[in-house]
Design an enzyme around this catalytic site. Sequence first.
Site, PDB file in Angstrom:
ATOM      1  N   ARG A 188     -52.017  43.273  41.694  1.00 33.49           N
ATOM      2  CA  ARG A 188     -51.254  44.032  40.705  1.00 33.49           C
ATOM      3  C   ARG A 188     -52.093  44.139  39.440  1.00 33.49           C
ATOM      4  O   ARG A 188     -52.418  43.122  38.820  1.00 33.49           O
ATOM      5  CB  ARG A 188     -49.925  43.317  40.409  1.00 33.49           C
ATOM      6  CG  ARG A 188     -49.148  44.020  39.330  1.00 33.49           C
ATOM      7  CD  ARG A 188     -47.831  43.358  38.922  1.00 33.49           C
ATOM      8  NE  ARG A 188     -47.379  44.066  37.736  1.00 33.49           N
ATOM      9  CZ  ARG A 188     -46.858  43.516  36.657  1.00 33.49           C
ATOM     10  NH1 ARG A 188     -46.623  42.230  36.602  1.00 33.49           N
ATOM     11  NH2 ARG A 188     -46.543  44.257  35.611  1.00 33.49           N
TER      12      ARG A 188
ATOM     13  N   HIS B 228     -48.549  48.749  30.769  1.00 29.83           N
ATOM     14  CA  HIS B 228     -48.422  47.325  30.430  1.00 29.83           C
ATOM     15  C   HIS B 228     -48.822  47.142  28.959  1.00 29.83           C
ATOM     16  O   HIS B 228     -49.845  46.534  28.651  1.00 29.83           O
ATOM     17  CB  HIS B 228     -49.278  46.473  31.374  1.00 29.83           C
ATOM     18  CG  HIS B 228     -48.951  45.010  31.387  1.00 29.83           C
ATOM     19  ND1 HIS B 228     -48.697  44.304  32.548  1.00 29.83           N
ATOM     20  CD2 HIS B 228     -48.837  44.096  30.385  1.00 29.83           C
ATOM     21  CE1 HIS B 228     -48.438  43.029  32.261  1.00 29.83           C
ATOM     22  NE2 HIS B 228     -48.532  42.875  30.945  1.00 29.83           N
TER      23      HIS B 228
ATOM     24  N   GLU C 108     -42.164  44.762  31.787  1.00 26.45           N
ATOM     25  CA  GLU C 108     -41.356  44.106  30.767  1.00 26.45           C
ATOM     26  C   GLU C 108     -40.955  45.023  29.606  1.00 26.45           C
ATOM     27  O   GLU C 108     -41.346  44.811  28.452  1.00 26.45           O
ATOM     28  CB  GLU C 108     -42.089  42.866  30.236  1.00 26.45           C
ATOM     29  CG  GLU C 108     -42.377  41.875  31.347  1.00 26.45           C
ATOM     30  CD  GLU C 108     -42.902  40.533  30.841  1.00 26.45           C
ATOM     31  OE1 GLU C 108     -43.156  40.395  29.636  1.00 26.45           O
ATOM     32  OE2 GLU C 108     -43.036  39.616  31.675  1.00 26.45           O
TER      33      GLU C 108
ATOM     34  N   ASN D 138     -40.122  39.802  36.533  1.00 23.13           N
ATOM     35  CA  ASN D 138     -41.088  38.866  35.970  1.00 23.13           C
ATOM     36  C   ASN D 138     -40.297  37.678  35.449  1.00 23.13           C
ATOM     37  O   ASN D 138     -39.406  37.855  34.607  1.00 23.13           O
ATOM     38  CB  ASN D 138     -41.821  39.479  34.767  1.00 23.13           C
ATOM     39  CG  ASN D 138     -42.848  40.520  35.174  1.00 23.13           C
ATOM     40  OD1 ASN D 138     -42.958  40.887  36.341  1.00 23.13           O
ATOM     41  ND2 ASN D 138     -43.598  40.995  34.196  1.00 23.13           N
TER      42      ASN D 138
ATOM     43  N   TYR E 219     -40.460  33.344  34.369  1.00 25.14           N
ATOM     44  CA  TYR E 219     -41.282  32.162  34.107  1.00 25.14           C
ATOM     45  C   TYR E 219     -40.473  30.903  33.844  1.00 25.14           C
ATOM     46  O   TYR E 219     -40.930  29.804  34.108  1.00 25.14           O
ATOM     47  CB  TYR E 219     -42.164  32.408  32.869  1.00 25.14           C
ATOM     48  CG  TYR E 219     -43.274  33.405  33.068  1.00 25.14           C
ATOM     49  CD1 TYR E 219     -43.053  34.781  32.937  1.00 25.14           C
ATOM     50  CD2 TYR E 219     -44.558  32.970  33.379  1.00 25.14           C
ATOM     51  CE1 TYR E 219     -44.087  35.687  33.107  1.00 25.14           C
ATOM     52  CE2 TYR E 219     -45.601  33.877  33.544  1.00 25.14           C
ATOM     53  CZ  TYR E 219     -45.368  35.237  33.412  1.00 25.14           C
ATOM     54  OH  TYR E 219     -46.392  36.128  33.586  1.00 25.14           O
TER      55      TYR E 219
ATOM     56  N   GLU F  42     -44.298  38.757  38.464  1.00 27.52           N
ATOM     57  CA  GLU F  42     -45.041  37.774  37.662  1.00 27.52           C
ATOM     58  C   GLU F  42     -44.323  36.444  37.696  1.00 27.52           C
ATOM     59  O   GLU F  42     -43.093  36.390  37.565  1.00 27.52           O
ATOM     60  CB  GLU F  42     -45.156  38.189  36.181  1.00 27.52           C
ATOM     61  CG  GLU F  42     -46.275  39.142  35.886  1.00 27.52           C
ATOM     62  CD  GLU F  42     -46.375  39.491  34.394  1.00 27.52           C
ATOM     63  OE1 GLU F  42     -46.095  38.622  33.538  1.00 27.52           O
ATOM     64  OE2 GLU F  42     -46.719  40.646  34.104  1.00 27.52           O
TER      65      GLU F  42
END
Length: 480
Positions: free
Chosen positions: A84, A130, A175, A315, A317, A385
């Site tokens: 990606r 991005h 995002e 995405n 985390y 992500e």
Amino acid sequence: CKEATCATNQTFPNYFKFGVATASYQVEGAWNEDGKGENIWDHLCHTNPDFVDDRSNGDIACDSYHKYKDDVAMLKDLGVDFYRFSLSWSRLIPLGLAGSPVNQAGIDYYKNLIQELVNNNIEPLVTIFHWDLPETLQEYGGFPNPESEEHFAYYARVVFENFGDSVKYWLTFNEPLQTCHEGYGIGFTAPGYKSSGLAEYKCTHTLIKAHARAYHVYDEEFRTQQQGYVGIAPDTYWYEPASGSVSDQEAAERALQFTYGWFANPIFNGNYPSVMIERIDERSKLQGFASSRLPKFTDEEVEYIKGTHDFLAINAYSTLYVQAKEEEVDTAVISYDSDLNVDTFFDDSWEESASSWLRVVPWGMRKLLNWLSKTYNHPEIFITENGVSDTGGLNDDRRINYYREYLSNVLEAILDDGVNVTRYTAWSLMDNFEWARGYTEKYGLYSVNFDDPGRPRTSKASASYYSSVISSKCLVDNCE
Ligand code: GBH
């Protein structure tokens, strides 16, 4: 390792694909070479170097513009199914404007990269945007300006036309929450505006329409021939209610709707989440606005936006606890935070990373995947992500633990909960320019020596861990 016998409950399905990610401004460098135009990160770093912790920039970064063959060799060593990466808008269309000239050298660069991937049997998964908006478009107001829908549609068409023969998986925006909230709301990222609760809502409004436009451009002009798939990659924390109380549970759900749902609800169901519409309408009224600070989609727009996805991407985390908050009495406070109105915090026991916003909470991944699956009617899910930062070093055991624990929760979501996750993407292939944190936070499976003009890359322990997971499709514990 390849021969490791693996328990069924430790094995990913055959169809499951593993990849790694990067983004153009974070790795490419060559900021002013071969006709590339300036973008908002070039501009911010050059005009306001203090914005970045170590006063660094992406002028050279990992020099992937010149070293893309080294990058592909690393991908090959890892054994990933896909890579990606993102396209630099101003490398392809220096001014960004609809109808303005296309830069052939930029086209050639990505064609070469894609060809190198294809030659090595690595599938490209391409992010169209991005965060590196052409500076000229920012001078026109950036995403809060409704015209940017037109510019993005032009860009998307150029991209599908030139790369769509080889690229079958597309993400329009990485995002969007950060583009609009951090970029135009709280000013943590370029272009650094602080217009929370105002321009940031205009930004998302246009961005969502731009996404839908690109999707329809693909549908109408390219899909029959190219047979690919288009989605968008919003991000969110998992928001865990701090207690079993109804108000905390509502607060956690509201936080998910104000982050992920802000984008996914229009794209899956046609409009902003009702909790956003109701709260922002009501608060705008109390604050004396003639109409809501959250723009309205017309009925035609709702229909146009609804269903513009071929998969769901996320995405993710980390996790935050959420607590209900007393309703603000001060109606003069205009912000996204006060529109959302929740308190969030980490548990002290959660392991820290090098990033203040990221704590290691593997179980949050499983809960988030379950929430996404239920909320959006069991779509195919790509994790686009996931990863963790440290301050450097090749023996990155904590990164190995992070991946092992998060992947184990992904696996449980698939095998035990029936969530249809089909791809996992580690952030990142290599250490790179970490936006406002410069080169101080490292997310790579490979380290890059930024003091050496050759930008040599060295594999970390996590790279061999990840490659053994990929080759065995199994969460192996020890791989020498
Ligand atoms: C992703 O953002 C990005 O897509 C990627 O480019 C980036 O390199 C990666 O994560 C690692 O950060 O409190 O000022 O430090 C993740 C979303 C963006 C949310 C930064 C938290 C905190 C800014 N994050 N934000 S700050």
